[in-house]
Design an enzyme around this catalytic site. Structure first.
Site, PDB file in Angstrom:
ATOM      1  N   CYS A   1       0.856  -1.177   0.000  1.00  0.00           N
ATOM      2  CA  CYS A   1       0.000   0.000   0.000  1.00  0.00           C
ATOM      3  C   CYS A   1       0.898   1.234   0.000  1.00  0.00           C
ATOM      4  O   CYS A   1       2.116   1.130   0.209  1.00  0.00           O
ATOM      5  CB  CYS A   1      -0.916   0.001   1.231  1.00  0.00           C
TER       6      CYS A   1
ATOM      7  N   CYS B   1       2.042   6.341   8.184  1.00  0.00           N
ATOM      8  CA  CYS B   1       1.092   6.467   7.083  1.00  0.00           C
ATOM      9  C   CYS B   1       0.181   7.672   7.321  1.00  0.00           C
ATOM     10  O   CYS B   1      -0.306   7.862   8.446  1.00  0.00           O
ATOM     11  CB  CYS B   1       0.266   5.190   6.985  1.00  0.00           C
TER      12      CYS B   1
ATOM     13  N   HIS C   1      -1.084  -4.816  18.487  1.00  0.00           N
ATOM     14  CA  HIS C   1      -0.615  -4.446  17.155  1.00  0.00           C
ATOM     15  C   HIS C   1       0.028  -3.062  17.229  1.00  0.00           C
ATOM     16  O   HIS C   1      -0.422  -2.194  17.974  1.00  0.00           O
ATOM     17  CB  HIS C   1      -1.790  -4.434  16.180  1.00  0.00           C
TER      18      HIS C   1
ATOM     19  N   GLU D   1       0.072  -0.454  15.278  1.00  0.00           N
ATOM     20  CA  GLU D   1      -0.809   0.682  15.013  1.00  0.00           C
ATOM     21  C   GLU D   1      -1.744   0.931  16.189  1.00  0.00           C
ATOM     22  O   GLU D   1      -1.957   2.072  16.596  1.00  0.00           O
ATOM     23  CB  GLU D   1      -1.634   0.460  13.744  1.00  0.00           C
TER      24      GLU D   1
ATOM     25  N   CYS E   1      -8.894   2.216   6.169  1.00  0.00           N
ATOM     26  CA  CYS E   1      -8.271   2.690   4.936  1.00  0.00           C
ATOM     27  C   CYS E   1      -8.975   2.070   3.734  1.00  0.00           C
ATOM     28  O   CYS E   1      -9.065   0.847   3.622  1.00  0.00           O
ATOM     29  CB  CYS E   1      -6.788   2.318   4.924  1.00  0.00           C
TER      30      CYS E   1
ATOM     31  N   SER F   1       1.801 -10.721   9.116  1.00  0.00           N
ATOM     32  CA  SER F   1       0.893  -9.741   8.540  1.00  0.00           C
ATOM     33  C   SER F   1      -0.564 -10.020   8.895  1.00  0.00           C
ATOM     34  O   SER F   1      -1.147 -11.015   8.452  1.00  0.00           O
ATOM     35  CB  SER F   1       1.053  -9.714   7.011  1.00  0.00           C
ATOM     36  N   SER F   2      -1.173  -9.133   9.675  1.00  0.00           N
ATOM     37  CA  SER F   2      -2.605  -9.265   9.991  1.00  0.00           C
ATOM     38  C   SER F   2      -3.433  -9.107   8.724  1.00  0.00           C
ATOM     39  O   SER F   2      -4.399  -9.842   8.492  1.00  0.00           O
ATOM     40  CB  SER F   2      -3.021  -8.201  11.008  1.00  0.00           C
ATOM     41  N   ASN F   3      -3.050  -8.146   7.897  1.00  0.00           N
ATOM     42  CA  ASN F   3      -3.737  -7.919   6.636  1.00  0.00           C
ATOM     43  C   ASN F   3      -3.654  -9.155   5.745  1.00  0.00           C
ATOM     44  O   ASN F   3      -4.620  -9.523   5.074  1.00  0.00           O
ATOM     45  CB  ASN F   3      -3.120  -6.701   5.943  1.00  0.00           C
TER      46      ASN F   3
ATOM     47  N   SER G   1       1.622  -5.873   2.563  1.00  0.00           N
ATOM     48  CA  SER G   1       3.025  -5.906   2.996  1.00  0.00           C
ATOM     49  C   SER G   1       3.872  -6.826   2.119  1.00  0.00           C
ATOM     50  O   SER G   1       5.023  -7.112   2.467  1.00  0.00           O
ATOM     51  CB  SER G   1       3.095  -6.359   4.455  1.00  0.00           C
TER      52      SER G   1
END
Length: 289
Positions: A13, A97, A132, A134, A202, A230-232, A274
């Site tokens: 991203c 970000c 996390h 963030e 996002c 990576s959670s995403n 990521s």
């Protein structure tokens, strides 16, 4: 001949792209840069940057460092990190970000205006993954007073008679967030109190849900490339599996299994926000070989 396609919408991203660009610019100048935590949740990309001089450190390491440059990754950091850097004369290269930065400012504004350590103050809830990076940064904007909820079940521990302000980790699922909102609204019908929520997910990440489902459905087999941290990646891979049972997650080409692609005429390769494009290409090349 098999058709092998790399998903054009997969990969870094813009927040991650910016962080890596800033790291590479500094490494090209000085050959050494510290980064607080993995710059991206992908071991292969971290290893590539480490070979150029990037040193990954922890918060404990940061306390011992003085007079150096430290990059803050896209996830963002709580105010305490900036305060420590000032005390230790550390130059911060801030790659937070912009979407996360805007959310931090919004939460801090609400905390400063509405939270005065009174039982009547609103509760600030953050839909996200506890621990996390963030989320830690977001909680830090409230002086540690925000409550993190992973799912509807976590709402059982929330005093619904209090006013509530709800926000979300930027990379969480829109469906999950809407479920939380609906459940709080349902409980508020009997408990009373004011409820305000802000959809802070996002859209660049959220839009990938629908796109990746379409991509996975269009191929016989899907190879999803992602780091295990990576959670995403976990969320997007689950979306692939929901529409295509022949979806497999790998960290790199070494994990490919020949039996996965037996009889497949069309193979799709995709990844997390990521996942670097060069790594998905390596997987594609390995499949062609």
């Amino acid at each position: 001949m098999r058709n092998i396609e790399i998903d054009a919408d997969s990969g870094f991203c813009f927040g991650v792209v910016t962080a890596i660009r800033k790291a590479e610019e500094e490494l090209d100048k000085s050959g050494r840069l510290y980064c607080l935590g993995d710059i991206v949740h992908n071991a292969a990309e971290v290893e590539r940057l480490c070979s150029k001089g990037l040193v990954t450190i922890t918060h404990d390491d940061l306390e011992r460092l003085h007079d150096v440059k430290v990059l803050l990754r896209a996830h963002g950091e709580p105010p305490a990190t900036y305060e420590l850097a000032r005390r230790n004369n550390i130059e911060i290269i801030d790659a937070t970000c912009p979407v996360v930065l805007q959310l931090q400012r919004r939460i801090k504004g609400v905390a400063d205006e509405e939270i005065h350590d009174s039982p009547a103050d609103p509760l600030i809830l953050i839909y996200g993954k506890p621990g996390h990076a963030e989320v830690n940064g977001l909680v830090g904007q409230t002086g540690g007073r925000a409550i993190v909820v992973r799912d509807v079940a976590d709402l059982d521990g929330v005093d619904m008679s209090r006013d509530i302000r709800l926000y979300s980790q930027t990379t969480k699922s829109l469906d999950g967030f809407r479920e939380i909102v609906a459940e709080i609204q349902r409980r508020k019908e009997t408990s009373g109190g004011d409820f305000r929520w802000s959809d802070t997910i996002c859209r660049q990440v959220a839009s990938r849900m629908d796109k990746i489902r379409e991509f996975a459905a269009a191929h016989d087999v899907v190879i999803f490339v992602s780091g295990t941290k990576s959670s995403n990646g976990k969320v997007l891979f689950a979306e692939c599996r929901s529409v295509n049972p022949r979806s497999y997650m790998v960290a790199g080409p070494a994990e490919l299994q020949p039996e996965w692609v037996e009889g497949a005429e069309s193979i799709g390769i995709c990844g997390a926000t990521s996942t670097p494009a060069w790594l998905m290409k390596e997987v594609a090349d390995a499949l062609r070989d």
